[in-house]
Design a protein around this motif. Structure first.
Motif, PDB file in Angstrom:
ATOM      1  N   VAL A  24      76.283  92.666   0.213  1.00  0.00           N
ATOM      2  CA  VAL A  24      77.548  93.314   0.520  1.00  0.00           C
ATOM      3  C   VAL A  24      77.553  93.668   1.997  1.00  0.00           C
ATOM      4  O   VAL A  24      76.585  94.238   2.501  1.00  0.00           O
ATOM      5  CB  VAL A  24      77.716  94.606  -0.324  1.00  0.00           C
ATOM      6  N   GLY A  25      78.620  93.358   2.685  1.00  0.00           N
ATOM      7  CA  GLY A  25      78.762  93.765   4.074  1.00  0.00           C
ATOM      8  C   GLY A  25      79.050  95.260   4.145  1.00  0.00           C
ATOM      9  O   GLY A  25      79.567  95.855   3.194  1.00  0.00           O
ATOM     10  N   LEU A  26      78.707  95.881   5.268  1.00  0.00           N
ATOM     11  CA  LEU A  26      78.922  97.325   5.409  1.00  0.00           C
ATOM     12  C   LEU A  26      80.385  97.704   5.255  1.00  0.00           C
ATOM     13  O   LEU A  26      80.713  98.748   4.720  1.00  0.00           O
ATOM     14  CB  LEU A  26      78.406  97.814   6.765  1.00  0.00           C
ATOM     15  N   ARG A  27      81.281  96.866   5.701  1.00  0.00           N
ATOM     16  CA  ARG A  27      82.705  97.193   5.609  1.00  0.00           C
ATOM     17  C   ARG A  27      83.166  97.260   4.161  1.00  0.00           C
ATOM     18  O   ARG A  27      83.824  98.192   3.758  1.00  0.00           O
ATOM     19  CB  ARG A  27      83.540  96.163   6.365  1.00  0.00           C
ATOM     20  N   SER A  28      82.824  96.270   3.362  1.00  0.00           N
ATOM     21  CA  SER A  28      83.264  96.301   1.967  1.00  0.00           C
ATOM     22  C   SER A  28      82.393  97.220   1.132  1.00  0.00           C
ATOM     23  O   SER A  28      82.836  97.764   0.134  1.00  0.00           O
ATOM     24  CB  SER A  28      83.262  94.891   1.365  1.00  0.00           C
ATOM     25  N   GLY A  29      81.150  97.431   1.546  1.00  0.00           N
ATOM     26  CA  GLY A  29      80.246  98.302   0.806  1.00  0.00           C
ATOM     27  C   GLY A  29      80.579  99.772   0.947  1.00  0.00           C
ATOM     28  O   GLY A  29      80.049 100.608   0.225  1.00  0.00           O
ATOM     29  N   ALA A  30      81.455 100.099   1.844  1.00  0.00           N
ATOM     30  CA  ALA A  30      81.780 101.505   2.071  1.00  0.00           C
ATOM     31  C   ALA A  30      82.967 101.958   1.239  1.00  0.00           C
ATOM     32  O   ALA A  30      83.340 103.103   1.283  1.00  0.00           O
ATOM     33  CB  ALA A  30      82.077 101.725   3.557  1.00  0.00           C
ATOM     34  N   GLU A  31      83.553 101.068   0.480  1.00  0.00           N
ATOM     35  CA  GLU A  31      84.797 101.394  -0.219  1.00  0.00           C
ATOM     36  C   GLU A  31      84.599 101.560  -1.720  1.00  0.00           C
ATOM     37  O   GLU A  31      84.554 100.592  -2.461  1.00  0.00           O
ATOM     38  CB  GLU A  31      85.829 100.299   0.032  1.00  0.00           C
ATOM     39  N   GLY A  32      84.460 102.787  -2.166  1.00  0.00           N
ATOM     40  CA  GLY A  32      84.531 103.133  -3.573  1.00  0.00           C
ATOM     41  C   GLY A  32      83.603 102.421  -4.518  1.00  0.00           C
ATOM     42  O   GLY A  32      83.967 102.197  -5.666  1.00  0.00           O
ATOM     43  N   LEU A  33      82.428 102.045  -4.094  1.00  0.00           N
ATOM     44  CA  LEU A  33      81.493 101.391  -4.999  1.00  0.00           C
ATOM     45  C   LEU A  33      80.545 102.414  -5.618  1.00  0.00           C
ATOM     46  O   LEU A  33      80.118 103.351  -4.969  1.00  0.00           O
ATOM     47  CB  LEU A  33      80.647 100.350  -4.255  1.00  0.00           C
ATOM     48  N   ASN A  34      80.210 102.197  -6.872  1.00  0.00           N
ATOM     49  CA  ASN A  34      79.208 103.007  -7.548  1.00  0.00           C
ATOM     50  C   ASN A  34      78.144 102.034  -8.021  1.00  0.00           C
ATOM     51  O   ASN A  34      78.339 101.319  -9.009  1.00  0.00           O
ATOM     52  CB  ASN A  34      79.831 103.763  -8.722  1.00  0.00           C
TER      53      ASN A  34
END
Length: 125
Positions: A24-34
């Motif tokens: 996961v890239g940092l940009r997409s990994g920062a959005e609401g993942l658990n």
């Protein structure tokens, strides 16, 4: 990825114990993942703002995590990675100071300093 593809990938990762790695890239990994099913975050693309890396780790280290979690940062000796690392330290220091997380007590302005600041000065012609 489309939102639907992203949800499927996350659900598959969380439900299938055979799946061991999610990239996961940092940009997409920062959005609401658990992602408490995971316990390691390996950062290979350092971001100028260390908060993005901390948020990525926060996707793993959160309520519900039952394993010891690890954050690993891989930096090259290339100038750009070194400059990003230095920038992260500088920004963290500035933020800690601004939020008084560094333990300092701010010096309050005196009455005279406040008066000078808020007194209207005559315009020069």
């Amino acid at each position: 990825m489309s939102p639907r593809q992203k949800k499927k990938a996350i659900d598959d990762f969380n439900m299938d114990p055979r799946k061991k790695i999610m990239v996961v890239g940092l940009r997409s990994g920062a959005e609401g993942l658990n992602l408490t099913v995971a316990n390691r975050v390996i950062v290979v693309d350092p971001w100028w703002n260390k908060t993005a890396e901390q948020q990525a780790f926060g996707r793993v280290e959160r309520i519900g995590q039952q394993k010891v979690s690890h954050l690993v940062r891989i930096l090259s000796t290339a100038n750009i990675d070194q400059r990003i690392a230095q920038m992260q330290v500088g920004k963290a220091t500035e933020i800690d100071h601004a939020l008084q997380d560094d333990g300092h007590t701010p010096v309050l302005p005196t009455d005279e300093q406040l008066r000078k600041l808020f007194t209207k000065k005559p315009l020069k012609e």
